[in-house]
Design a protein around this motif. Structure first.
Motif, PDB file in Angstrom:
ATOM      1  N   ALA A 114       0.825  -1.206   0.000  1.00 51.05           N
ATOM      2  CA  ALA A 114       0.000   0.000   0.000  1.00 51.05           C
ATOM      3  C   ALA A 114       0.859   1.254   0.000  1.00 51.05           C
ATOM      4  O   ALA A 114       0.556   2.241  -0.690  1.00 51.05           O
ATOM      5  CB  ALA A 114      -0.936  -0.013   1.213  1.00 51.05           C
ATOM      6  N   LEU A 115       1.942   1.230   0.766  1.00 50.33           N
ATOM      7  CA  LEU A 115       2.892   2.347   0.755  1.00 50.33           C
ATOM      8  C   LEU A 115       3.447   2.554  -0.651  1.00 50.33           C
ATOM      9  O   LEU A 115       3.482   3.688  -1.152  1.00 50.33           O
ATOM     10  CB  LEU A 115       4.034   2.055   1.736  1.00 50.33           C
ATOM     11  CG  LEU A 115       5.298   2.922   1.602  1.00 50.33           C
ATOM     12  CD1 LEU A 115       5.008   4.363   2.021  1.00 50.33           C
ATOM     13  CD2 LEU A 115       6.438   2.327   2.434  1.00 50.33           C
ATOM     14  N   ARG A 116       3.886   1.488  -1.302  1.00 46.43           N
ATOM     15  CA  ARG A 116       4.477   1.603  -2.641  1.00 46.43           C
ATOM     16  C   ARG A 116       3.478   2.158  -3.638  1.00 46.43           C
ATOM     17  O   ARG A 116       3.837   2.938  -4.518  1.00 46.43           O
ATOM     18  CB  ARG A 116       4.978   0.237  -3.116  1.00 46.43           C
ATOM     19  CG  ARG A 116       6.058  -0.363  -2.259  1.00 46.43           C
ATOM     20  CD  ARG A 116       7.367   0.385  -2.356  1.00 46.43           C
ATOM     21  NE  ARG A 116       8.275  -0.002  -1.283  1.00 46.43           N
ATOM     22  CZ  ARG A 116       9.473   0.511  -1.109  1.00 46.43           C
ATOM     23  NH1 ARG A 116       9.921   1.443  -1.934  1.00 46.43           N
ATOM     24  NH2 ARG A 116      10.232   0.128  -0.097  1.00 46.43           N
ATOM     25  N   GLU A 117       2.230   1.721  -3.543  1.00 47.06           N
ATOM     26  CA  GLU A 117       1.212   2.273  -4.436  1.00 47.06           C
ATOM     27  C   GLU A 117       1.140   3.790  -4.310  1.00 47.06           C
ATOM     28  O   GLU A 117       1.079   4.520  -5.314  1.00 47.06           O
ATOM     29  CB  GLU A 117      -0.161   1.656  -4.139  1.00 47.06           C
ATOM     30  CG  GLU A 117      -1.247   2.237  -5.024  1.00 47.06           C
ATOM     31  CD  GLU A 117      -2.666   1.950  -4.554  1.00 47.06           C
ATOM     32  OE1 GLU A 117      -3.570   2.737  -4.920  1.00 47.06           O
ATOM     33  OE2 GLU A 117      -2.878   0.955  -3.826  1.00 47.06           O
ATOM     34  N   MET A 118       1.144   4.289  -3.084  1.00 48.32           N
ATOM     35  CA  MET A 118       1.054   5.730  -2.864  1.00 48.32           C
ATOM     36  C   MET A 118       2.290   6.457  -3.381  1.00 48.32           C
ATOM     37  O   MET A 118       2.189   7.521  -4.010  1.00 48.32           O
ATOM     38  CB  MET A 118       0.840   6.017  -1.372  1.00 48.32           C
ATOM     39  CG  MET A 118      -0.533   5.608  -0.864  1.00 48.32           C
ATOM     40  SD  MET A 118      -0.829   6.107   0.856  1.00 48.32           S
ATOM     41  CE  MET A 118      -0.289   4.663   1.749  1.00 48.32           C
ATOM     42  N   LEU A 119       3.470   5.896  -3.119  1.00 48.47           N
ATOM     43  CA  LEU A 119       4.704   6.535  -3.583  1.00 48.47           C
ATOM     44  C   LEU A 119       4.743   6.611  -5.102  1.00 48.47           C
ATOM     45  O   LEU A 119       5.127   7.642  -5.680  1.00 48.47           O
ATOM     46  CB  LEU A 119       5.916   5.768  -3.071  1.00 48.47           C
ATOM     47  CG  LEU A 119       6.077   5.619  -1.551  1.00 48.47           C
ATOM     48  CD1 LEU A 119       7.341   4.827  -1.234  1.00 48.47           C
ATOM     49  CD2 LEU A 119       6.119   6.972  -0.856  1.00 48.47           C
ATOM     50  N   ASP A 120       4.334   5.535  -5.765  1.00 48.18           N
ATOM     51  CA  ASP A 120       4.356   5.519  -7.227  1.00 48.18           C
ATOM     52  C   ASP A 120       3.323   6.467  -7.815  1.00 48.18           C
ATOM     53  O   ASP A 120       3.570   7.098  -8.844  1.00 48.18           O
ATOM     54  CB  ASP A 120       4.116   4.100  -7.739  1.00 48.18           C
ATOM     55  CG  ASP A 120       5.320   3.198  -7.529  1.00 48.18           C
ATOM     56  OD1 ASP A 120       6.451   3.654  -7.768  1.00 48.18           O
ATOM     57  OD2 ASP A 120       5.136   2.037  -7.126  1.00 48.18           O
ATOM     58  N   ALA A 121       2.163   6.548  -7.191  1.00 46.57           N
ATOM     59  CA  ALA A 121       1.144   7.470  -7.685  1.00 46.57           C
ATOM     60  C   ALA A 121       1.657   8.906  -7.640  1.00 46.57           C
ATOM     61  O   ALA A 121       1.430   9.690  -8.572  1.00 46.57           O
ATOM     62  CB  ALA A 121      -0.133   7.333  -6.856  1.00 46.57           C
ATOM     63  N   CYS A 122       2.357   9.249  -6.575  1.00 50.88           N
ATOM     64  CA  CYS A 122       2.776  10.632  -6.362  1.00 50.88           C
ATOM     65  C   CYS A 122       4.081  10.985  -7.053  1.00 50.88           C
ATOM     66  O   CYS A 122       4.269  12.138  -7.456  1.00 50.88           O
ATOM     67  CB  CYS A 122       2.899  10.912  -4.858  1.00 50.88           C
ATOM     68  SG  CYS A 122       1.304  11.019  -4.045  1.00 50.88           S
ATOM     69  N   ASN A 290      11.605 -10.977  -8.374  1.00 54.39           N
ATOM     70  CA  ASN A 290      10.203 -11.222  -8.032  1.00 54.39           C
ATOM     71  C   ASN A 290       9.641 -10.099  -7.171  1.00 54.39           C
ATOM     72  O   ASN A 290       8.496  -9.676  -7.343  1.00 54.39           O
ATOM     73  CB  ASN A 290      10.051 -12.568  -7.334  1.00 54.39           C
ATOM     74  CG  ASN A 290      10.140 -13.728  -8.304  1.00 54.39           C
ATOM     75  OD1 ASN A 290       9.867 -13.578  -9.490  1.00 54.39           O
ATOM     76  ND2 ASN A 290      10.525 -14.893  -7.814  1.00 54.39           N
ATOM     77  N   SER A 291      10.453  -9.612  -6.219  1.00 57.44           N
ATOM     78  CA  SER A 291      10.029  -8.455  -5.437  1.00 57.44           C
ATOM     79  C   SER A 291       9.821  -7.252  -6.341  1.00 57.44           C
ATOM     80  O   SER A 291       8.834  -6.535  -6.234  1.00 57.44           O
ATOM     81  CB  SER A 291      11.085  -8.144  -4.367  1.00 57.44           C
ATOM     82  OG  SER A 291      10.780  -6.942  -3.706  1.00 57.44           O
ATOM     83  N   ALA A 292      10.774  -7.051  -7.273  1.00 55.33           N
ATOM     84  CA  ALA A 292      10.671  -5.913  -8.185  1.00 55.33           C
ATOM     85  C   ALA A 292       9.440  -6.029  -9.062  1.00 55.33           C
ATOM     86  O   ALA A 292       8.791  -5.024  -9.383  1.00 55.33           O
ATOM     87  CB  ALA A 292      11.932  -5.820  -9.036  1.00 55.33           C
ATOM     88  N   ARG A 293       9.068  -7.233  -9.477  1.00 58.74           N
ATOM     89  CA  ARG A 293       7.913  -7.404 -10.358  1.00 58.74           C
ATOM     90  C   ARG A 293       6.610  -7.060  -9.649  1.00 58.74           C
ATOM     91  O   ARG A 293       5.716  -6.469 -10.252  1.00 58.74           O
ATOM     92  CB  ARG A 293       7.897  -8.832 -10.915  1.00 58.74           C
ATOM     93  CG  ARG A 293       8.947  -9.027 -11.992  1.00 58.74           C
ATOM     94  CD  ARG A 293       9.139 -10.463 -12.428  1.00 58.74           C
ATOM     95  NE  ARG A 293      10.097 -10.522 -13.535  1.00 58.74           N
ATOM     96  CZ  ARG A 293      10.562 -11.633 -14.068  1.00 58.74           C
ATOM     97  NH1 ARG A 293      10.168 -12.815 -13.586  1.00 58.74           N
ATOM     98  NH2 ARG A 293      11.428 -11.596 -15.075  1.00 58.74           N
ATOM     99  N   LEU A 294       6.487  -7.417  -8.390  1.00 58.00           N
ATOM    100  CA  LEU A 294       5.310  -6.983  -7.638  1.00 58.00           C
ATOM    101  C   LEU A 294       5.304  -5.468  -7.512  1.00 58.00           C
ATOM    102  O   LEU A 294       4.273  -4.814  -7.705  1.00 58.00           O
ATOM    103  CB  LEU A 294       5.291  -7.628  -6.254  1.00 58.00           C
ATOM    104  CG  LEU A 294       4.185  -7.141  -5.312  1.00 58.00           C
ATOM    105  CD1 LEU A 294       2.805  -7.369  -5.917  1.00 58.00           C
ATOM    106  CD2 LEU A 294       4.289  -7.815  -3.949  1.00 58.00           C
ATOM    107  N   HIS A 295       6.455  -4.886  -7.226  1.00 54.91           N
ATOM    108  CA  HIS A 295       6.534  -3.429  -7.104  1.00 54.91           C
ATOM    109  C   HIS A 295       6.202  -2.744  -8.424  1.00 54.91           C
ATOM    110  O   HIS A 295       5.562  -1.685  -8.423  1.00 54.91           O
ATOM    111  CB  HIS A 295       7.931  -3.026  -6.636  1.00 54.91           C
ATOM    112  CG  HIS A 295       8.170  -3.281  -5.180  1.00 54.91           C
ATOM    113  ND1 HIS A 295       9.321  -2.905  -4.531  1.00 54.91           N
ATOM    114  CD2 HIS A 295       7.413  -3.895  -4.241  1.00 54.91           C
ATOM    115  CE1 HIS A 295       9.249  -3.254  -3.258  1.00 54.91           C
ATOM    116  NE2 HIS A 295       8.110  -3.868  -3.066  1.00 54.91           N
ATOM    117  N   VAL A 296       6.606  -3.334  -9.543  1.00 60.16           N
ATOM    118  CA  VAL A 296       6.280  -2.742 -10.839  1.00 60.16           C
ATOM    119  C   VAL A 296       4.773  -2.803 -11.088  1.00 60.16           C
ATOM    120  O   VAL A 296       4.182  -1.857 -11.608  1.00 60.16           O
ATOM    121  CB  VAL A 296       7.069  -3.436 -11.966  1.00 60.16           C
ATOM    122  CG1 VAL A 296       6.573  -2.988 -13.335  1.00 60.16           C
ATOM    123  CG2 VAL A 296       8.548  -3.120 -11.831  1.00 60.16           C
TER     124      VAL A 296
END
Length: 544
Positions: A114-122, A290-296
């Protein structure tokens, strides 16, 4: 009509608590047993403040300023980026999902997602720098020697030092078997690394004093192809305080994420150390990948959320032909589709993060094994599907602004540009489709997918339209598996359609669960997603 961001905290909490039932599952994990939804909510509220107040104002200016490579090979990030990163580290955000034994907070990957989603959106460009940290941490934690872990792991977990993943070479993009970077063993147990890499995100920058490169390379006696790849840890600064023999030859001038330093790196006999076993580097690197792919995938989700909420605000304020354009049927349909797909993909992405948490921490080994299977299945789907819609959703939304959407200050054009790369890096979406078809479905005869579909269909409810996708999946998959087991071109010919068909089938479950929690997405998905999913299943069927 200004561009801005309001974190979808209500949606996030609904997905975590009501749709996925995460708090009850956390109680079954000793590491998370004391975590409740109110504590999780407090973490996300603070993350939302950082993303919207610190990062989002830097996004447009950072895009215009870009990164600057100095004559000595050093790279300066846009104004404000270093201070924002220092605040990020001081807030403890890099350590959120890391083991307390290494200075982490020990919180679930679900909250980190959820944190990563917010960081990427902004600010996608800024988040490119810390986005690789968790993958580097996991790789070193599981494969590093005790000496390497003692020297580097806590500093990576805290974010004091950033990391870079050095795979790609000019002649070897997706074909890693062609890598030529050499690793010469030294008498003291170190390696001397020589070679050139391209497209290295964060290979050089000014956010942290040290940068830890994880470099795929070849030992002198290595077999050809991917079976001969080893992984080396190569720091910018060596333990004795001297500068390592590595240099940034240039930074790319890109279509998007211009604030991210995409570097061409040259290793001139740089000192490094083996991570994991010799000639087993790709297996070790897969933890990071694999971690990076989820983050992407979360990058795609963040871009969709940013586009959806700004398009809604603009459409409610922009008056044409005597009424807000949000009331015009074509615009209303676009907004409904964008919102439904965004929220349903949030369910799917968060379910994958939850699977990773349960795979590592649940007290029951049978549950851990099941969730490992589910995480492996979901990772390529999320990477490919969320990034596909992370680009195409905002691209469609851009039209709501008309000509203004093509102008930088309105924000949406940068979202479209930034989002496009996510369909390419960390394995193109076509490669994700092949991975799903070959390594996840054909390899076990569809057993894990059948297990997943059985569990999800039981939660589907009574929506007949949504059930049609599950029925079609069960009708097509056995024939597809039988045909692919015979060899030939069927697997490669159908992989893309198979991935999208399966993703839309899983989204049908997500929509049903959202609506059971008080949403109103089923009619939109039955109108948009079900026909699209049936089309992809029909293409798979036609190839058999």
């Amino acid at each position: 009509m200004s561009w801005g961001y309001e974190a979808p905290l209500a949606s996030m909490r609904r997905v975590i608590d009501e749709v996925l039932g995460a708090p009850a599952l956390w109680a079954e994990c000793p590491a998370f047993a004391e975590l409740d939804i109110d504590t999780a909510d407090a973490v996300l509220q603070e993350a939302a403040r950082f993303a919207s107040e610190v990062l989002q104002p830097l996004n447009g200016p950072g895009d215009l300023a870009g990164c600057v490579r100095e004559a000595d090979g050093s790279v300066k990030t846009p104004p404000g980026f270093r201070a924002a990163y220092q605040a990020f580290v001081q807030g403890g955000w890099p350590a959120l999902p890391c083991d307390p034994a290494w200075g982490g907070q020990g919180l679930p990957l679900l909250l980190d997602a959820a944190l990563r989603e917010m960081l990427d959106a902004c600010n996608h460009g800024w988040n490119m720098y810390p986005d690789l940290l968790h993958g580097a941490y996991e790789t070193l934690k599981h494969h590093g020697s005790d000496a390497l872990k003692a020297r580097y792991l806590a500093k990576i977990a805290s974010g004091e030092w950033l990391a870079a993943m050095a795979l790609t070479e000019p002649q070897a993009g997706s074909d890693l078997g062609q890598l030529r970077t050499r690793a010469e063993p030294q008498a003291d147990g170190s390696l001397r690394i020589s070679g050139s890499k391209i497209f290295i995100s964060g290979g050089e920058h000014d956010l942290t004093d040290n940068i830890v490169h994880l470099v795929l390379c070849r030992l002198p006696d290595a077999p050809a192809g991917t079976k001969g790849l080893s992984l080396a840890l190569v720091p910018k600064w060596l333990p004795d305080g001297s500068r390592n023999a590595m240099v940034c030859d240039g930074i790319e001038k890109k279509m998007g994420i211009k604030a991210s330093a995409t570097c061409a790196m040259r290793y001139e006999g740089a000192t490094g150390w083996l991570v994991g076993e010799a000639n087993r580097g790709l297996a070790a690197m897969f933890l990071m990948m694999n971690s990076a792919r989820l983050h992407v995938g979360l990058q795609g989700l963040g871009h969709q959320e940013m586009a959806a909420q700004n398009a809604q605000r603009y459409a409610e304020e922009r008056v044409q032909m005597g009424k807000p354009i949000a009331q015009h049927p074509a615009v209303r349909r676009t907004l409904q589709r964008l919102r439904t797909y965004t929220e349903a993909q949030r369910v799917l992405a968060y379910r994958a993060a939850l699977a990773l948490d349960l795979a590592d921490h649940h007290r029951d080994e049978a549950v851990r094994a099941r969730e490992r299977r589910f995480a492996a299945l979901l990772t390529p789907v999320i990477k490919a599907f969320c990034t596909h819609h992370g680009f195409h959703g905002p691209a469609e939304a851009l039209g709501l602004w008309g000509g203004y959407g093509y102008v930088h200050e309105y924000g949406i054009e940068q979202t479209v540009r930034d989002a496009r790369i996510a369909m390419i890096y960390e394995g193109t979406n076509q490669i994700q489709a092949i991975d799903l078809a070959q390594r996840k479905l054909l390899a076990d005869g569809g057993a894990a997918l059948t297990e997943l579909l059985d569990g999800l269909q039981a939660e589907l409810g009574e929506a007949a339209g949504l059930r049609r996708l599950f029925d079609e999946a069960r009708a097509v998959l056995p024939a597809w598996l039988a045909r692919c087991a015979q060899g030939g071109a069927t697997l490669l010919d159908t992989a893309d359609d198979l991935l999208h068909a399966l993703a839309l089938t899983l989204l049908a479950w997500a929509v049903a669960r959202l609506d059971a929690a008080g949403g109103a997405h089923t009619p939109v998905f039955e109108r948009e997603g079900v026909p699209e999913g049936l089309m992809h299943w029909s293409r798979v069927r036609a190839a058999l």
